[in-house]
Every structure is written in structure tokens, then in C-alpha cells.
Scaffold this motif. Structure first.
Motif, PDB file in Angstrom:
ATOM      1  N   SER A 189     -15.870 -81.220  38.067  1.00 39.91           N
ATOM      2  CA  SER A 189     -17.439 -81.243  38.236  1.00 39.91           C
ATOM      3  C   SER A 189     -17.511 -79.829  38.715  1.00 39.91           C
ATOM      4  CB  SER A 189     -17.958 -82.411  39.094  1.00 39.91           C
ATOM      5  OG  SER A 189     -19.172 -82.442  39.013  1.00 39.91           O
ATOM      6  N   GLY A 190     -18.613 -79.309  38.320  1.00 40.10           N
ATOM      7  CA  GLY A 190     -19.176 -77.976  38.795  1.00 40.10           C
ATOM      8  C   GLY A 190     -20.071 -78.117  39.542  1.00 40.10           C
ATOM      9  N   PHE A 191     -20.609 -76.977  40.318  1.00 36.13           N
ATOM     10  CA  PHE A 191     -21.654 -76.571  41.256  1.00 36.13           C
ATOM     11  C   PHE A 191     -22.891 -76.656  40.585  1.00 36.13           C
ATOM     12  CE2 PHE A 191     -24.662 -74.024  43.442  1.00 36.13           C
ATOM     13  CZ  PHE A 191     -24.657 -74.564  45.038  1.00 36.13           C
ATOM     14  N   GLY A 192     -24.098 -77.514  41.175  1.00 39.05           N
ATOM     15  CA  GLY A 192     -25.442 -77.667  40.580  1.00 39.05           C
ATOM     16  C   GLY A 192     -25.783 -78.926  40.079  1.00 39.05           C
ATOM     17  N   TYR A 193     -26.859 -79.433  39.412  1.00 40.78           N
ATOM     18  CA  TYR A 193     -27.177 -80.731  39.263  1.00 40.78           C
ATOM     19  C   TYR A 193     -26.467 -81.254  38.178  1.00 40.78           C
ATOM     20  CZ  TYR A 193     -31.414 -79.996  41.979  1.00 40.78           C
ATOM     21  OH  TYR A 193     -32.269 -79.770  43.173  1.00 40.78           O
ATOM     22  N   ARG A 194     -26.049 -82.519  38.588  1.00 43.87           N
ATOM     23  CA  ARG A 194     -25.155 -83.305  37.303  1.00 43.87           C
ATOM     24  C   ARG A 194     -25.941 -84.929  37.608  1.00 43.87           C
ATOM     25  NH1 ARG A 194     -19.836 -84.636  41.054  1.00 43.87           N
ATOM     26  NH2 ARG A 194     -20.648 -85.516  42.541  1.00 43.87           N
ATOM     27  N   ARG A 195     -25.091 -85.718  36.768  1.00 47.65           N
ATOM     28  CA  ARG A 195     -25.593 -87.116  36.749  1.00 47.65           C
ATOM     29  C   ARG A 195     -24.499 -87.715  37.788  1.00 47.65           C
ATOM     30  NH1 ARG A 195     -23.424 -91.571  34.132  1.00 47.65           N
ATOM     31  NH2 ARG A 195     -24.742 -93.283  33.839  1.00 47.65           N
ATOM     32  N   PRO A 250     -22.351 -89.870  39.639  1.00 45.62           N
ATOM     33  CA  PRO A 250     -21.095 -91.062  39.070  1.00 45.62           C
ATOM     34  C   PRO A 250     -21.531 -92.428  39.619  1.00 45.62           C
ATOM     35  CG  PRO A 250     -19.983 -89.468  40.972  1.00 45.62           C
ATOM     36  CD  PRO A 250     -21.389 -88.970  40.532  1.00 45.62           C
ATOM     37  N   PHE A 251     -22.393 -92.623  40.722  1.00 44.04           N
ATOM     38  CA  PHE A 251     -22.516 -93.672  41.213  1.00 44.04           C
ATOM     39  C   PHE A 251     -24.100 -94.307  40.781  1.00 44.04           C
ATOM     40  CE2 PHE A 251     -19.359 -92.276  44.046  1.00 44.04           C
ATOM     41  CZ  PHE A 251     -18.398 -93.282  43.972  1.00 44.04           C
ATOM     42  N   THR A 252     -24.800 -93.555  40.794  1.00 43.87           N
ATOM     43  CA  THR A 252     -26.259 -93.875  40.470  1.00 43.87           C
ATOM     44  C   THR A 252     -26.685 -93.777  39.282  1.00 43.87           C
ATOM     45  OG1 THR A 252     -27.417 -91.936  41.376  1.00 43.87           O
ATOM     46  CG2 THR A 252     -26.903 -93.557  42.832  1.00 43.87           C
ATOM     47  N   GLY A 253     -26.018 -92.550  38.531  1.00 45.17           N
ATOM     48  CA  GLY A 253     -26.514 -92.438  37.095  1.00 45.17           C
ATOM     49  C   GLY A 253     -27.667 -91.440  37.249  1.00 45.17           C
ATOM     50  N   ARG A 254     -28.383 -91.207  38.209  1.00 45.33           N
ATOM     51  CA  ARG A 254     -29.479 -90.382  38.466  1.00 45.33           C
ATOM     52  C   ARG A 254     -28.934 -88.626  38.682  1.00 45.33           C
ATOM     53  NH1 ARG A 254     -33.152 -92.926  42.909  1.00 45.33           N
ATOM     54  NH2 ARG A 254     -34.451 -90.952  42.109  1.00 45.33           N
ATOM     55  N   SER A 255     -29.908 -87.879  38.411  1.00 51.27           N
ATOM     56  CA  SER A 255     -29.466 -86.380  38.389  1.00 51.27           C
ATOM     57  C   SER A 255     -29.692 -86.287  40.069  1.00 51.27           C
ATOM     58  CB  SER A 255     -30.803 -85.706  37.945  1.00 51.27           C
ATOM     59  OG  SER A 255     -30.654 -84.308  38.151  1.00 51.27           O
ATOM     60  N   ALA A 256     -28.506 -85.444  40.433  1.00 55.57           N
ATOM     61  CA  ALA A 256     -28.319 -85.237  41.964  1.00 55.57           C
ATOM     62  C   ALA A 256     -27.789 -83.852  42.115  1.00 55.57           C
ATOM     63  CB  ALA A 256     -27.461 -86.404  42.423  1.00 55.57           C
ATOM     64  N   ILE A 283     -22.462 -70.160  53.476  1.00 56.50           N
ATOM     65  CA  ILE A 283     -22.634 -69.015  54.151  1.00 56.50           C
ATOM     66  C   ILE A 283     -24.042 -69.386  54.951  1.00 56.50           C
ATOM     67  CG2 ILE A 283     -23.668 -66.774  53.844  1.00 56.50           C
ATOM     68  CD1 ILE A 283     -22.274 -66.540  51.334  1.00 56.50           C
ATOM     69  N   ASN A 284     -23.775 -69.132  56.333  1.00 56.24           N
ATOM     70  CA  ASN A 284     -25.046 -69.784  57.608  1.00 56.24           C
ATOM     71  C   ASN A 284     -25.345 -71.206  57.058  1.00 56.24           C
ATOM     72  OD1 ASN A 284     -24.615 -67.197  58.838  1.00 56.24           O
ATOM     73  ND2 ASN A 284     -26.001 -66.228  57.191  1.00 56.24           N
ATOM     74  N   GLY A 285     -24.594 -71.877  56.831  1.00 54.28           N
ATOM     75  CA  GLY A 285     -24.759 -73.427  56.717  1.00 54.28           C
ATOM     76  C   GLY A 285     -25.640 -73.630  55.200  1.00 54.28           C
ATOM     77  N   ARG A 286     -25.541 -72.801  54.138  1.00 55.31           N
ATOM     78  CA  ARG A 286     -26.188 -72.776  53.153  1.00 55.31           C
ATOM     79  C   ARG A 286     -25.230 -72.827  51.896  1.00 55.31           C
ATOM     80  NH1 ARG A 286     -27.806 -69.545  48.974  1.00 55.31           N
ATOM     81  NH2 ARG A 286     -27.250 -67.586  50.377  1.00 55.31           N
ATOM     82  N   ALA A 287     -24.767 -74.252  51.265  1.00 53.53           N
ATOM     83  CA  ALA A 287     -23.715 -74.235  50.309  1.00 53.53           C
ATOM     84  C   ALA A 287     -24.316 -73.089  48.965  1.00 53.53           C
ATOM     85  CB  ALA A 287     -23.828 -75.475  49.687  1.00 53.53           C
ATOM     86  N   VAL A 288     -23.024 -72.358  48.617  1.00 50.95           N
ATOM     87  CA  VAL A 288     -23.286 -71.529  47.418  1.00 50.95           C
ATOM     88  C   VAL A 288     -22.097 -71.516  46.441  1.00 50.95           C
ATOM     89  CG1 VAL A 288     -24.227 -69.564  48.755  1.00 50.95           C
ATOM     90  CG2 VAL A 288     -21.738 -69.863  48.584  1.00 50.95           C
ATOM     91  N   ASN A 289     -22.026 -71.362  45.246  1.00 52.52           N
ATOM     92  CA  ASN A 289     -21.284 -71.808  44.279  1.00 52.52           C
ATOM     93  C   ASN A 289     -19.930 -71.147  44.422  1.00 52.52           C
ATOM     94  OD1 ASN A 289     -20.001 -72.424  41.850  1.00 52.52           O
ATOM     95  ND2 ASN A 289     -21.293 -71.473  40.523  1.00 52.52           N
ATOM     96  N   PRO A 290     -18.913 -72.071  44.619  1.00 55.21           N
ATOM     97  CA  PRO A 290     -17.705 -71.296  45.139  1.00 55.21           C
ATOM     98  C   PRO A 290     -16.940 -70.250  43.943  1.00 55.21           C
ATOM     99  CG  PRO A 290     -17.814 -73.524  45.541  1.00 55.21           C
ATOM    100  CD  PRO A 290     -18.908 -73.408  44.599  1.00 55.21           C
ATOM    101  N   ARG A 291     -17.321 -70.852  42.736  1.00 52.55           N
ATOM    102  CA  ARG A 291     -16.500 -70.298  41.346  1.00 52.55           C
ATOM    103  C   ARG A 291     -16.685 -68.861  41.559  1.00 52.55           C
ATOM    104  NH1 ARG A 291     -15.783 -73.997  36.331  1.00 52.55           N
ATOM    105  NH2 ARG A 291     -14.037 -72.612  35.131  1.00 52.55           N
TER     106      ARG A 291
END
Length: 376
Positions: free
Chosen positions: A242-248, A250-256, A344-352
Motif C-alpha cells: 500500500s502506497g502513500f495517499g488516499y486509498r480504500r 481495509p476495515f471500513t471500505g471508505r476513502s481514507a 518533517i516537523n510533524g507532517r507526514a510526507v511520501n517516503p518513496r
């Protein structure tokens, strides 16, 4: 001693200024003292050129703006007056400068760029030597030492600026802001007694020496920051589930929003530190399960979640590639995997982008740095 006195007889000079005549007498003892200091200073100079590495120099972030200005060059007239007023004071000042230079020159390799814009004291220094030699011949060695010191200071400053800019360019390639890294550096844990840079017995600092200290401090922060950039695969990148960003979800089936990378792997497979740093957290967090967090300095941290076991402790210094734990399925998880975040300073960024690009970018910078020790 008698023969030495024949080499350094008492000398008397007179100077005329605005109709007044001023007599200056330099005794045989003062001349011999100056000659001795010159000999010691020359030996110290030769020793300083053989020492590699500089321990460290702390600089306040709000003074980094000095890097944008050229250091003021003392005119030959100012230095000539200093030699005329008190030769012993000049010798004491040069000894103090030599001590500072020996500390700074320890980290000077052969790679020195001439492109950086810094002060150039060669013209004024040569004029100072000429004037001092004409009126105080016995002081010529001291004036020549001062000229050589200033040349080395400016050479070291060009080198430090060149290395700092090379590190900053590498950071920009990876989408990082080197200016922000410099701003956040003073917020890191540090302390100790106040020992201001001084190049003279009066406690003041020559602006050219202060510029050098700030340039070396800037270079150290940026190059140390390179080691803290995620560059080592925490698990096999071939098995990113699973990559960084919005996805379905796996527990609720909603966009998260998914703020990291998921590395699928067998239960108990090793998890590696992505960069050099200090372990800042080991324990459980809601949704993450068992977590290890590593602080890499300058506001950059990495988070490793859903672990089955820990192999690191809070406060431990780890290198990139060090095993910090094992893959598990603790917390909000559907199966064994590593959830990896870069913040970075508490903000999540894409690690890839870091994991894919940093190894090549940093290898290029380090190859240039290593080569600087063997190619002049």
C-alpha cells in the motif's frame, strides 16, 4: 646573549605628524622577544597545516545572515598603526589567531573552491608587510605570518561555503528545504558554557575569522543533515502492499488517507533503520500497535509500526541499516507488514522519493567529498 645583542641593537625611530615629532625606541630586549615569537609562530604555522579535522564551533542561527556579507578587511593603515603602537600586543594577537586557526584547520581537506564570494585580504596584507618592514624591519616576520594566516582563513571559508552549497543542492534534489534545516538546527538539544570566538587578547573577533566560523558551522549542519535523510530500505521495497495517499480503507471500505508505505513480509522479518539517528520512542500507539520512532535531527523523524518485537531502546543511537525490530501485525492491521512513515516537523510526507532517489544523490555527494581528500 652578547652576540644576540649585537644582532639586535637598540633602535630609535622618529615620525613626524602635523608638525610634531614622535620618537619611538625599540630596545634590544623587545626585538629579541619579537624574533623569538616569530620563530615559535612559524613552527606553529607548519604544525597547523599538518592537522586535519576541526572539533566544533557553535554559531547562533540569527547570525547566519553574516554569510551574505563580505567580512570587513582591515586597511594597511590600521594594521601599520597597530604595529607602531605596541609590537608585543601584535605578537600576542597573532598567537591567539594561530590557536583559532589550528582548531579550524583540522577539518580542512584539499578540495577548496575559488568560486565562493568572500573577502580578499591579499592586497592590504602585502601593503601592511611593506610598510611595517620599512619602519620596523625586525617586525617583518610577524607581519608576514599575519598575511599568511588571513590567506588561509579566506581559503578555508571558500572551501566551507563550497561544501555547504553542495549539500544544500543535494537536499533540494530530494525536495527538502536546506534553509528550514538551518533554522531548525538551534532547536536541537544542545548546551554548555558560553565560549565566544575571539582572535585577539581584547576578546574581539576579526570579522574574517567570524565569517569562517559561521561558514564551517553551516557546512556541518547541512552535511550532518544528509546522514539523517531516509536512504536505507526499512524492508523489501519489492513487497509494498500500500502506497502513500488516499486509498480504500481495509476495515471500513471508505476513502481514507494513508500516511506511509506498507511493506508486506513474513512475521518476524527484520526491520531496518532508514537513516542515522536516535531512537525517540519505543512502545504502543493507537492504531499503530507496537511502534519505534527515530529522530534524525532538524525536524525529521521516521516511524515504524505494527512490529512484533523491538530491538532498540529509547535514547539509542543507530546507524542506517541497524535492525530495530521485526515485522508483525499489532494494532490496526490485517496481516504481517511494516507501516513506515517519514515526518518533517510533524507532517507526514511520501517516503518513496527518499528511498528511491536518496541513495544515488547522496552517493554522488559523498563520492565528491571523499575525492576531495586525494585531489588538490
Amino acid at each position: 646573549m652578547g652576540r644576540l645583542r649585537t644582532w639586535f641593537p637598540d633602535r630609535e625611530f622618529f615620525m613626524r605628524s602635523q608638525g610634531q615629532v614622535r620618537f619611538i625606541k625599540i630596545s634590544s630586549r623587545v626585538q629579541m622577544t619579537a624574533a623569538g615569537i616569530a620563530t615559535v609562530a612559524l613552527l606553529a604555522w607548519a604544525l597547523s597545516m599538518a592537522i586535519m579535522g576541526w572539533t566544533q564551533y557553535r554559531a547562533q542561527a540569527d547570525r547566519l545572515s553574516l554569510l551574505e556579507r563580505e567580512a570587513k578587511i582591515a586597511t594597511s593603515e590600521e594594521r601599520f598603526d597597530a604595529y607602531g603602537d605596541d609590537l608585543n600586543a601584535v605578537a600576542e594577537e597573532l598567537e591567539q589567531r594561530q590557536t583559532v586557526l589550528e582548531e579550524m584547520a583540522e577539518m580542512l581537506p584539499d578540495d577548496i573552491s575559488t568560486a565562493a564570494k568572500v573577502s580578499d585580504s591579499r592586497g592590504e596584507a602585502a601593503e601592511t608587510v611593506a610598510k611595517v618592514s620599512a619602519v620596523f624591519p625586525q617586525a617583518r616576520p610577524l607581519a608576514e605570518i599575519e598575511a599568511r594566516q588571513l590567506a588561509l582563513v579566506e581559503k578555508m571559508t571558500r572551501f566551507a561555503d563550497h561544501r555547504a552549497e553542495r549539500a544544500a543542492a543535494a537536499m533540494r534534489k530530494l525536495g527538502l528545504d536546506p534553509t528550514e534545516m538551518l533554522r531548525s538546527a538551534p532547536r536541537e538539544a544542545m548546551g554548555g558554557p558560553l565560549e565566544l570566538l575571539a582572535t585577539g587578547p581584547n576578546g574581539k573577533a576579526d570579522p574574517r575569522f567570524e565569517r569562517l566560523g559561521l561558514s564551517l558551522a553551516r557546512m556541518a549542519v547541512l552535511e550532518q543533515g544528509l546522514d539523517g535523510i531516509p536512504q536505507f530500505q526499512p524492508a523489501s521495497i519489492k513487497y509494498i502492499s500500500s502506497g502513500f495517499g488516499y486509498r480504500r480503507d481495509p476495515f471500513t471500505g471508505r476513502s481514507a488517507m494513508h500516511k506511509g508505505l506498507d511493506f508486506r513480509g513474513p512475521m518476524g522479518a527484520p526491520i531496518y533503520a532508514a537513516a542515522d539517528g536516535r531512537v525517540s520512542f519505543v512502545g504502543r500507539k493507537s492504531g499503530y500497535g507496537n511502534v519505534v520512532e527515530i529522530s534524525h535531527g532538524n525536524g525529521l523523524t521516521t516511524r515504524y509500526a505494527h512490529m512484533s518485537k523491538f530491538s532498540a531502546q529509547v535514547g539509542q543511537e543507530v546507524d542506517a541499516g541497524y535492525v530495530i525490530g521485526a515485522i508483525g501485525s499489532t494494532g490496526r492491521s490485517t496481516g504481517p507488514h511494516l507501516h513506515f512513515e517519514v515526518r518533517i516537523n510533524g507532517r507526514a510526507v511520501n517516503p518513496r522519493p527518499f528511498l528511491e532517489n536518496a541513495p544515488n544523490v547522496l552517493k554522488e555527494v559523498r563520492t565528491l567529498s571523499d575525492g576531495s581528500h586525494t585531489h588538490g
